[in-house]
Design a protein around this motif. Structure first.
Motif, PDB file in Angstrom:
ATOM      1  N   LEU A 159      83.599  72.877 -17.898  1.00 27.09           N
ATOM      2  CA  LEU A 159      83.524  70.799 -17.744  1.00 27.09           C
ATOM      3  C   LEU A 159      82.852  70.037 -18.991  1.00 27.09           C
ATOM      4  N   ASN A 160      81.315  70.722 -19.422  1.00 25.57           N
ATOM      5  CA  ASN A 160      80.677  70.811 -20.360  1.00 25.57           C
ATOM      6  C   ASN A 160      81.334  71.581 -21.961  1.00 25.57           C
ATOM      7  N   HIS A 161      82.753  71.859 -21.603  1.00 21.57           N
ATOM      8  CA  HIS A 161      83.526  72.235 -23.025  1.00 21.57           C
ATOM      9  C   HIS A 161      82.155  73.153 -23.540  1.00 21.57           C
ATOM     10  N   GLN A 162      81.708  74.371 -22.610  1.00 14.33           N
ATOM     11  CA  GLN A 162      80.908  75.479 -22.998  1.00 14.33           C
ATOM     12  C   GLN A 162      81.794  77.205 -23.636  1.00 14.33           C
ATOM     13  N   VAL A 163      83.148  76.633 -23.243  1.00 19.03           N
ATOM     14  CA  VAL A 163      84.445  77.622 -23.251  1.00 19.03           C
ATOM     15  C   VAL A 163      85.344  77.072 -23.702  1.00 19.03           C
ATOM     16  N   ASP A 164      86.262  78.556 -24.505  1.00 16.27           N
ATOM     17  CA  ASP A 164      87.314  78.095 -24.685  1.00 16.27           C
ATOM     18  C   ASP A 164      88.921  78.202 -23.527  1.00 16.27           C
ATOM     19  N   ILE A 165      88.530  79.759 -23.558  1.00 17.39           N
ATOM     20  CA  ILE A 165      89.144  80.129 -22.684  1.00 17.39           C
ATOM     21  C   ILE A 165      89.143  81.327 -21.690  1.00 17.39           C
ATOM     22  N   ILE A 166      89.466  80.816 -20.892  1.00 11.46           N
ATOM     23  CA  ILE A 166      89.709  81.005 -19.010  1.00 11.46           C
ATOM     24  C   ILE A 166      90.367  81.835 -19.143  1.00 11.46           C
ATOM     25  N   ILE A 167      89.957  83.307 -18.482  1.00  4.55           N
ATOM     26  CA  ILE A 167      90.584  84.136 -17.563  1.00  4.55           C
ATOM     27  C   ILE A 167      90.451  84.122 -16.002  1.00  4.55           C
TER      28      ILE A 167
ATOM     29  N   LYS B 238      93.811  76.388  -8.107  1.00  9.68           N
ATOM     30  CA  LYS B 238      94.070  74.749  -6.791  1.00  9.68           C
ATOM     31  C   LYS B 238      93.314  74.800  -6.610  1.00  9.68           C
ATOM     32  N   GLY B 239      92.899  73.225  -6.627  1.00  5.08           N
ATOM     33  CA  GLY B 239      92.304  71.417  -6.483  1.00  5.08           C
ATOM     34  C   GLY B 239      90.960  71.724  -8.013  1.00  5.08           C
ATOM     35  N   HIS B 240      90.868  72.381  -9.028  1.00  6.89           N
ATOM     36  CA  HIS B 240      90.429  72.156  -9.860  1.00  6.89           C
ATOM     37  C   HIS B 240      91.177  71.146 -11.335  1.00  6.89           C
ATOM     38  N   HIS B 241      89.852  69.865 -11.637  1.00  5.18           N
ATOM     39  CA  HIS B 241      89.797  68.989 -12.471  1.00  5.18           C
ATOM     40  C   HIS B 241      89.568  69.732 -13.624  1.00  5.18           C
ATOM     41  N   PHE B 242      90.471  69.835 -14.718  1.00  6.65           N
ATOM     42  CA  PHE B 242      89.074  70.142 -15.940  1.00  6.65           C
ATOM     43  C   PHE B 242      89.912  69.371 -17.055  1.00  6.65           C
ATOM     44  N   PRO B 243      89.807  68.405 -17.481  1.00  2.00           N
ATOM     45  CA  PRO B 243      90.409  67.128 -18.518  1.00  2.00           C
ATOM     46  C   PRO B 243      90.856  67.642 -19.763  1.00  2.00           C
ATOM     47  N   LEU B 244      89.913  68.935 -20.191  1.00  5.23           N
ATOM     48  CA  LEU B 244      90.478  69.257 -21.756  1.00  5.23           C
ATOM     49  C   LEU B 244      91.387  70.477 -21.618  1.00  5.23           C
ATOM     50  N   LEU B 245      91.535  71.147 -20.850  1.00  5.61           N
ATOM     51  CA  LEU B 245      92.835  72.151 -19.340  1.00  5.61           C
ATOM     52  C   LEU B 245      93.962  71.582 -19.996  1.00  5.61           C
ATOM     53  N   THR B 246      94.442  71.820 -21.580  1.00  5.74           N
ATOM     54  CA  THR B 246      95.717  71.984 -22.285  1.00  5.74           C
ATOM     55  C   THR B 246      97.429  72.655 -21.751  1.00  5.74           C
ATOM     56  N   LEU B 247      96.645  73.917 -21.893  1.00  9.41           N
ATOM     57  CA  LEU B 247      97.615  75.282 -21.988  1.00  9.41           C
ATOM     58  C   LEU B 247      97.536  76.455 -21.327  1.00  9.41           C
ATOM     59  N   ILE B 248      98.114  76.302 -20.530  1.00  5.97           N
ATOM     60  CA  ILE B 248      98.665  77.788 -19.539  1.00  5.97           C
ATOM     61  C   ILE B 248      99.060  78.462 -20.153  1.00  5.97           C
TER      62      ILE B 248
END
Length: 658
Positions: A461-469, A476-486
């Motif tokens: 949420l604090n944008h301390q991460v760029d790529i999540i694996i 399910k259920g998560h809401h991350f505003p800056l997540l645009t590519l999956i």
């Protein structure tokens, strides 16, 4: 001295007789001696006529299960074919030492506000027309049994709908229960709840501290107005004023408990709503076929949210045909188009999720020289390579061993290789492609503590991460505003096999994963890598054609007379002795009931032929809807008098066939 029947958590389908020198109400929680130990029991409704010598009840605890709670336990016992004592013990859900601490010290709540004189929410929710309609339908039925499917695509504002209803329940002084399928979901959910209501709900799950559980139990038992959020075990809290139940992500398989009392929390929540005469909201963007069928047939209300909430738009889904990508030649599991789009998203300062539902580095390790595969000695399954700890682990029995320097079969060095990608392998690959990006792996074995999960969510949420694996924990259920590519790395995983729900489960997971992208003002993209781009599941994901997929799946189930058009019960036998197991299986097979509308398949060896050293055989009983299948199984299985060394695992409405 009066004699009482007491239900105790044992594998036996009987109650135990004890004496007490005072009158006791049915549902009274007591402490009794059993095999040299003091255990918690619950006084049954019927008194004992036994006149012989019996042991005395040691003491009573200041808790009585009311008629609604004992009714719920009786239903659960009958439906799951489980001893009544095991069900009542789940309702009297604290360990004995915690009950004793609570009796002695109270809830230790002098400095903790257990209830809130709720007047209004801190944050005003502006509802759409669809949301207002859903809230209105629920508001009319706060004092009625009202099962409802809250059917809305990802990001459609389902949470806002039931938050509004919880507001009403709190203003009326009632109690609300919200079930979530994953503990990880509760972290972000609680943040949203606190932002909206101004206080935290009570929590009830495996990671809740003993003190917090004592506080929650006492608060609920005293009938104080509160909201409880938790896992499936939250159903067994002693609610006195339960006015509203939510099962969020109701399709999730983790609502099914597979050990001891084998039950589905979704179905149990519906019955709990029935005995408490309150609404039960089953919320999902991808409802299970049984729930969807009940809504279509009118047994459940069908509350639809067809559009995303606010300014959100659905992410575009692009199919990457892996037949044109060669991971062995390029030695990469991330396709060229996905690499290109990932770099563009990084340049825009946005976040990316690479999704693969496999823990560790690779799910299978083999020797290229002789073909030896590393298999667990106690289970029918491969050992997963965990590179971080340099171990090979079994995900069934937790066996682990050090990753060897050479093949144990042929002795060849430097010929061991991993087959297939896990999160650790993707991390290694992604770091090579994007060395400057900040990476985070989200999987259950990487984040076992509450603190680790909270820190992970907050860092995203604090944008301390760029790529999540991530694995299904991110689905399910998560809401991350800056997540645009999956990027869905292996879209074919789960599409084949012996599970009749394989397509349904795969569709649900990928649809949910896709829904994490583009949750606010930024547009989202989903790249789905597959070797079978024309598969109906893949096409349904691409076109967001969920209803067509569900209708086609229902039609196929109907043609083959499978649930929800029939009923299943799985009976699995297990034993350390293979010979004893097969003799028990043969005995049961000779006594298969011959009843119209009932077909029994087996015994057969399941895909996991051995788990934790126990050899396994399975029967599958298929029955028509009108057949009293429980009585048939009671007569056939429970009175079969099998050897004590052979365990019986009865699963009513099974989800897993492994």
């Amino acid at each position: 001295m009066p004699h009482y029947q007491v239900a105790i958590a044992t594998p036996l389908f009987k109650k135990f007789t004890y004496a007490y020198d005072d009158d006791l109400m049915p549902g009274q929680v007591v402490v009794v001696p059993l095999r040299g130990k003091s255990v918690v029991g619950v006084v049954a409704a019927e008194k004992s006529n036994y006149k012989g010598l019996v042991k005395d009840i040691i003491k009573t605890l200041p808790y009585v299960l009311n008629a609604k709670q004992t009714d719920f336990c009786a239903w659960l016992s009958d439906y799951t074919l489980t001893p009544y004592g095991q069900c009542t013990r789940m309702m009297a859900s604290l360990p004995l030492k915690e009950f004793e601490r609570l009796t002695k010290d109270g809830a230790e709540n002098k400095d903790i506000a257990l209830t809130v004189a709720f007047k209004s929410a801190q944050k005003n929710i502006v509802l759409t027309g669809e949301q207002q309609h859903a809230v209105g339908c629920l508001q009319k039925n706060y004092h009625n049994f009202y099962p409802a499917l809250l059917d809305g695509m990802t990001g459609s504002g389902k949470t806002e709908v039931y938050f509004k209803c919880i507001e009403d329940v709190l203003k009326l002084g009632g109690q609300a229960l919200v079930l979530l399928p994953e503990i990880t979901l509760s972290e972000q959910w609680i943040m949203r709840f606190k932002e909206h209501f101004g206080f935290e709900p009570l929590q009830w799950h495996s990671k809740t501290t003993p003190k917090s559980k004592r506080i929650a139990y006492q608060t609920v038992y005293e009938g104080k107005s509160c909201v409880v959020v938790g896992a499936r075990s939250g159903l067994f809290l002693p609610f006195q004023k339960l006015n509203f139940i939510v099962v969020d992500e109701e399709h999730d398989a983790s609502y099914k408990q597979e050990e001891k009392v084998i039950y589905n929390a979704r179905d149990a929540a519906v019955y709990l709503g029935k005995v408490n005469k309150c609404p039960v909201v089953l919320a999902s963007a991808t409802p299970c076929l049984e729930t969807y069928h009940n809504a279509v047939e009118g047994r459940y209300a069908h509350l639809k949210l067809k559009s995303r909430y606010g300014v959100e738009t659905l992410p575009e889904v692009k199919i990457i045909d892996q037949r044109t990508q060669d991971p062995y030649a390029k030695k990469t599991y991330i396709s060229d188009p996905l690499i290109e789009q990932t770099q563009k998203a990084l340049n825009r300062n946005e976040q990316i999720l690479f999704f693969v539902n496999k823990r560790g580095f690779s799910p299978l390790t083999l020797c290229k020289a002789c073909g030896h595969r590393f298999e667990c000695n106690s289970c029918s399954g491969w050992l997963t390579h965990h590179q971080k700890t340099k171990e090979l682990k079994c995900h069934h029995c937790a066996h682990s061993e050090q990753y060897p320097p050479h093949c144990p079969a042929c002795g060849t060095k430097d010929q061991l290789t991993g087959c297939g990608p896990g999160v650790e392998r993707l991390l290694e690959e992604s770091q090579k492609h994007f060395p400057k990006a900040r990476h985070l792996v989200v999987s259950s074995d990487m984040m076992e503590s509450n603190t680790a999960r909270q820190e992970a969510i907050q860092s995203i949420l604090n944008h301390q991460v760029d790529i999540i694996i991530g694995t299904q924990m991110m689905a399910k259920g998560h809401h991350f505003p800056l997540l645009t590519l999956i990027g869905i790395i292996d879209g074919d995983m789960g599409l084949s096999g012996m599970d009749l729900r394989a397509c349904e489960k795969t569709f649900q997971m990928m649809f949910q994963v896709a829904g994490r992208a583009g949750r606010e003002h930024l547009n989202g993209q989903v790249f789905l890598q597959t070797y079978n781009p024309d598969h109906p599941v893949i096409q349904a994901i691409k076109n967001y054609d969920r209803d067509a997929f569900l209708k086609a799946e229902l039609q196929q189930r109907k043609e083959f007379s499978m649930p929800p058009f029939s009923r299943l019960i799985s009976i699995t036998l297990s034993s350390l002795s293979k010979d004893l197991l097969y003799r028990a299986g043969k005995k049961l097979a000779s006594r298969v009931p011959k009843v119209e509308g009932v077909q029994v398949l087996g015994p057969t060896v399941p895909p996991h032929a051995m788990i934790r050293g126990q050899h396994r055989l399975r029967f599958l009983m298929m029955s028509a809807l009108q057949v009293n299948r429980h009585e048939i199984v009671k007569f056939w299985i429970l009175k079969s008098n099998l050897p004590s060394q052979v365990r019986k695992h009865i699963d009513v409405d099974p989800l897993s066939f492994m």
